[in-house]
Design a protein around this motif. Structure first.
Motif, PDB file in Angstrom:
ATOM      1  N   CYS A   1       0.381  -1.058   0.127  1.00  0.00           N
ATOM      2  CA  CYS A   1       0.357  -0.370  -0.459  1.00  0.00           C
ATOM      3  C   CYS A   1       0.838   1.352   0.031  1.00  0.00           C
ATOM      4  O   CYS A   1       1.891   0.894  -0.230  1.00  0.00           O
ATOM      5  N   ASP A   2       0.613   2.378  -0.093  1.00  0.00           N
ATOM      6  CA  ASP A   2       0.832   3.687   0.007  1.00  0.00           C
ATOM      7  C   ASP A   2       1.750   3.471   1.020  1.00  0.00           C
ATOM      8  O   ASP A   2       0.435   3.757   2.631  1.00  0.00           O
ATOM      9  N   ALA A   3       2.792   4.094   1.077  1.00  0.00           N
ATOM     10  CA  ALA A   3       3.994   4.836   2.460  1.00  0.00           C
ATOM     11  C   ALA A   3       2.960   5.834   3.537  1.00  0.00           C
ATOM     12  O   ALA A   3       3.269   5.157   4.296  1.00  0.00           O
ATOM     13  N   ASP A   4       2.147   6.920   2.843  1.00  0.00           N
ATOM     14  CA  ASP A   4       1.272   7.877   3.240  1.00  0.00           C
ATOM     15  C   ASP A   4       0.311   7.005   3.968  1.00  0.00           C
ATOM     16  O   ASP A   4      -0.484   7.533   4.873  1.00  0.00           O
ATOM     17  N   PHE A   5      -0.836   6.517   2.813  1.00  0.00           N
ATOM     18  CA  PHE A   5      -1.604   5.926   4.267  1.00  0.00           C
ATOM     19  C   PHE A   5      -1.536   4.339   5.060  1.00  0.00           C
ATOM     20  O   PHE A   5      -2.111   5.020   5.571  1.00  0.00           O
ATOM     21  N   PHE A   6      -0.215   4.219   4.766  1.00  0.00           N
ATOM     22  CA  PHE A   6       0.229   3.197   5.990  1.00  0.00           C
ATOM     23  C   PHE A   6       0.615   4.100   7.203  1.00  0.00           C
ATOM     24  O   PHE A   6       0.235   3.868   8.747  1.00  0.00           O
ATOM     25  N   ARG A   7       0.751   4.933   6.777  1.00  0.00           N
ATOM     26  CA  ARG A   7       0.738   6.256   8.368  1.00  0.00           C
ATOM     27  C   ARG A   7       0.117   7.190   8.384  1.00  0.00           C
ATOM     28  O   ARG A   7       0.220   6.751   9.528  1.00  0.00           O
ATOM     29  N   ARG A   8      -0.856   6.962   8.243  1.00  0.00           N
ATOM     30  CA  ARG A   8      -1.543   7.270   8.177  1.00  0.00           C
ATOM     31  C   ARG A   8      -3.113   6.522   8.895  1.00  0.00           C
ATOM     32  O   ARG A   8      -3.312   6.882  10.026  1.00  0.00           O
TER      33      ARG A   8
END
Length: 87
Positions: free
Chosen positions: A61-68
């Motif tokens: 998954c997108d790293a920014d999505f994972f962080r969120r």
């Protein structure tokens, strides 16, 4: 490696996406792996790559999505999620 953390590669680079440069390495506190949000991401990884992954756990998954997702977990301390700039 820091005790109590699991390394995780996040991104679509290993799944036909933008190559290894698209992958980000995170150190995730072990305690967060039991959270339903993290379990959903782990199921996504299993659905796409199977349960027999070798080496570092990868989540497609997108790293920014994972962080969120991780920082939205109530028990997660934002300071506990560590992102390594280099693989």
């Amino acid at each position: 490696m820091k005790a109590g953390y699991v390394p995780v590669l996040v991104g679509k680079g290993s799944c036909g996406g933008g190559g290894a440069a698209a992958m980000r390495r995170f150190l995730v506190p072990v305690g967060l792996l039991n959270d339903p949000c993290m379990e959903a991401l782990l199921e996504l990884a299993a659905d796409e790559m199977g349960y027999g992954q070798e080496g570092v756990l990868s989540i497609p998954c997108d790293a920014d999505f994972f962080r969120r997702v991780v920082t939205a977990i109530p028990s997660a301390n934002k300071a506990n999620l560590i992102c390594s700039p280099n693989l």
